[in-house]
Scaffold this active site. Structure first.
Site: not given
Ligand code: GLC
Length: 733
Positions: A289-293
């Protein structure tokens, strides 16, 4: 190429069989190191407070002076962390030692970092490098970055970013290969070959990460993180191909994007992740995932809470959770409650272990002191490559009366704060560089022995110093004004609603021009800018982007004529911000833009960009003639004569476009199919031949089927997407 041997696959499966459920989920957890210390709010909140002014900078600095970085060593020891981000070999070895020597199964860590355009030897931002149209160069710079970062233990690059982007208001245009699908696809493929290609030693290759999957560059209004909506055919024809090209080239990992696509966030999107990527394309690697997504899926309104977000992401095929800890907190319960099948966890863990096995981390988990010190001083070969990439990324946009190249012995007033800022040459998403390695434009003038005086005068922010301006206008025989954007004005979370020159820089140019001396503008920027006024009034404009550590030397080399400019634009430049998104490969519409009132145009800006995709001048001129298109069975053979009609040597990028004139869905007026370089001495002519596979003339329909339809096509060849020779041809498949 990312591929396991049978023996490696067997070792992965044997290891998997010994893992507990918690340990498998641990592999799916990517911790972000957190800043901990004498404050009682989460670090992210502290940053928010600083950003919105609730916390004064001095107070923030004082708090940070006592803060520590928590790398979650305890969780690593318990086998609950699969990957992390670090930037130096010492910390890498320390964490890897805990994982390998102190955890129950000794599974090494993946260590990732955003190495987007170079590690220590930062080279041009992608939007610039793409403009070289040189796949070998894309590969060489990536291979250099892989070696340098591996020396510090980084074995996973969150790169290449291959998002097609057609709206220059979006700050992340700087990070990717521009507006065109074919150029982006070639860029993506070459970057995979560079990052992953040299498997002669684990010191030479890393796992690449294609991002941001998918259609992040289509964020509505160019506003970062915004929704993206499009017809399925558009997704298949424009945004997916660069990812597919890189998967076929053997990419090891993919990062899902923040945006929702047609209402479903890419983080939990079964269509893009399971059906297309892992299904149709048979992608064997891992998805992160992208950061905190994953947590942000609650904000999107697709998940009721973090537990729901974690369940949806895992079931959609998201193998690693970057930074939210939702997987490590919730997935065990989700499996026990039957919300997430154990097979999903096993698949994710196997994909993750497989990448680690392929990287050689089980055999060679540590970085030796020799390797760690290898690039302490940047090798001459790396600096030479960064300089070459810089020189060849520069685009000459205008050169009235042959003002350029400049005679460096003439008195030059070098103007603009950006000219002296070493820290501004690297551009967005450069994380591991050192200021001492950076060559500013002023340094470049010094190194070239130019006869100049420097006058700061004005930068992208702040006031204009009138006294310095008058002195600059009086002293030099010619004025070089360096204007543009700071690094912080492009990249992530840097969308802009006005992409004209920021601050008082246009006023600077106006006042310099009023002094009567010839003015050359050097642009330092991370996105296309709206330069209508400048294009009319400034006699010479050189697009220099953010070229990396060798920027000053690269600019001096082109400005003073040691090397002719050969760069082309990978993204169209608008006349006005309001034209965005603007790109060459557009549908014709029923009323194509023209002089008539009732045509698709703006009353105040027409319908054409200021500078089109593929555009770039040289210090010489090129003439095209003798276009020939021959039907050779399954290919069209396209030949054209290119001649250097000027008095200086030059390198031309010959571009080949096609148009499907009539089809079952509206097709673009042009699509780039291939390109070739032609280096020509004054007066020299070459016949350039390129082949278009007929199978390359099809398109995807809304059902995701690739179709080839007989009919009339037009072949275009030229030095940019606007000025081309053309020939019609009937094609049957
Ligand atoms: C960022 C970016 C992504 C990057 C990741 C890790 O938010 O969107 O490109 O790789 O976080 O730094």
């Amino acid at each position: 190429m990312y591929r396991l041997t049978d023996a490696q696959r067997a070792r992965v499966r044997e290891l998997l069989s010994r893992m507990t459920l918690e340990e498998k989920i641990g592999q799916m957890n990517q911790e972000s190191m957190s800043i901990v210390g004498g404050f009682d709010v989460p670090f992210e909140e502290l940053i928010e407070m600083l950003t919105d002014g609730r916390l004064p900078k001095e107070e923030f600095d004082k708090i940070m002076s006592t803060a520590k970085t928590d790398y979650h060593e305890d969780e690593v020891r318990e086998g609950l962390v699969g990957s992390l981000m670090v930037q130096d070999a010492e910390k890498y070895n320390e964490l890897q030692h805990i994982a390998v020597e102190e955890s129950r199964l000794g599974i090494p860590l993946l260590i990732g970092l955003d190495v987007i355009h170079g590690f220590r030897t930062v080279y041009p931002i992608a939007i610039a490098e793409a403009g070289t149209f040189d796949e070998k160069l894309f590969q060489r710079t990536a291979a250099m970055a892989a070696k340098e970062s591996r020396s510090q233990g980084i074995n996973w690059h969150f790169a290449p970013m291959v998002d097609v982007a057609r709206d220059a208001r979006w700050g992340r245009v700087s990070e990717g290969p521009g507006e065109d699908t074919r150029l982006a696809s070639r860029f993506a493929r070459a970057k995979i070959q560079g990052l992953q290609g040299d498997m002669s030693s684990p010191e030479n290759y890393v796992a690449a990460c294609l991002k941001h999957y998918v259609a992040y560059g289509a964020c509505e209004s160019g506003r970062d993180y915004n929704t993206a909506s499009m017809a399925p055919a558009q997704l298949y024809n424009v945004y997916l191909p660069p990812f597919r090209a890189a998967v076929e080239a053997g990419a090891a990992t993919v990062m899902a994007s923040f945006n929702d696509l047609n209402g479903v966030p890419c983080t939990v999107n079964r269509l893009t992740l399971r059906q297309i990527l892992k299904g149709e394309w048979k992608f064997p690697g891992l998805v992160v995932s992208d950061a905190n997504a994953i947590r942000e899926c609650v904000n999107h309104g697709i998940a009721a809470d973090q537990y729901d977000a974690g369940v949806q992401a895992a079931n959609a095929g998201m193998d690693i959770d970057m930074g939210t800890r939702i997987y490590i907190k919730e997935l065990k319960r989700a499996v026990e409650e039957g919300k997430v099948p154990l097979s999903v966890i096993d698949e994710a863990a196997e994909r993750i272990l497989s990448v680690k096995m392929w990287l050689g981390l089980f055999e060679h988990p540590y970085v030796s002191p020799e390797l760690a010190a290898r690039y302490e001083t940047l090798p001459e070969a790396h600096l030479a490559l960064a300089r070459e990439a810089g020189e060849r990324s520069i685009v000459l946009l205008k050169n009235e009366n042959g003002l350029l190249p400049l005679d460096k012995s003439k008195k030059i007033s070098l103007v603009g704060k950006l000219a002296a800022e070493r820290t501004e040459v690297v551009g967005a998403w450069a994380l591991s560089w050192r200021e001492s390695d950076c060559v500013s434009i002023q340094d470049g003038f010094d190194n070239a022995g130019a006869n100049y005086r420097y006058f700061p005068c004005c930068g992208p922010e702040g006031e204009l110093d009138q006294a310095q301006l008058e002195e600059a206008a009086a002293w030099g025989d010619v004025i070089v004004a360096v204007v543009g954007e700071t690094t912080a004005m492009s990249g992530e979370a840097s969308s802009k609603a006005d992409i004209t020159l920021p601050g008082k820089q246009r006023e600077l140019l106006e006042k310099l021009l009023a002094g009567g001396k010839p003015v050359a503008a050097l642009l330092m920027n991370g996105r296309p800018l709206a330069l209508e006024w400048e294009s009319v009034h400034v006699p010479a404009i050189l697009e220099c982007w953010h070229l990396g550590v060798q920027m000053g030397n690269a600019v001096a080399s082109v400005l003073f004529g040691d090397r002719a400019p050969e760069g082309k634009l990978a993204s169209s430049f608008p006349r006005m911000t309001g034209q965005c998104p603007i790109y060459y490969s557009h549908p014709n519409t029923g009323r194509p833009g023209g002089k008539g009132k009732f045509t698709s145009r703006y009353l105040d800006a027409g319908w054409e960009p200021l500078y089109p995709f593929g555009y770039g001048l040289s210090y010489t001129e090129f003439a095209y003639d003798g276009l020939e298109v021959k039907d050779a069975g399954d290919t069209l053979m396209v030949s054209v004569d290119v001649r250097n009609t000027g008095s200086r040597p030059g390198v031309e990028t010959v571009q080949l476009y096609t148009r499907d004139v009539t089809a079952s869905i509206v097709r673009p007026v042009k699509e780039l199919k291939d390109f070739a370089k032609a280096a020509l001495a004054p007066g020299e002519q070459k016949r350039v031949t390129m082949a278009v596979q007929k199978n390359d003339l099809g398109f995807f329909n809304d059902a995701g089927q690739y179709v080839l339809e007989d009919g009339k096509f037009i072949v275009y060849v030229g030095g940019n997407s606007r000025d081309c020779l053309s020939q019609e041809i009937e094609v049957t498949f």
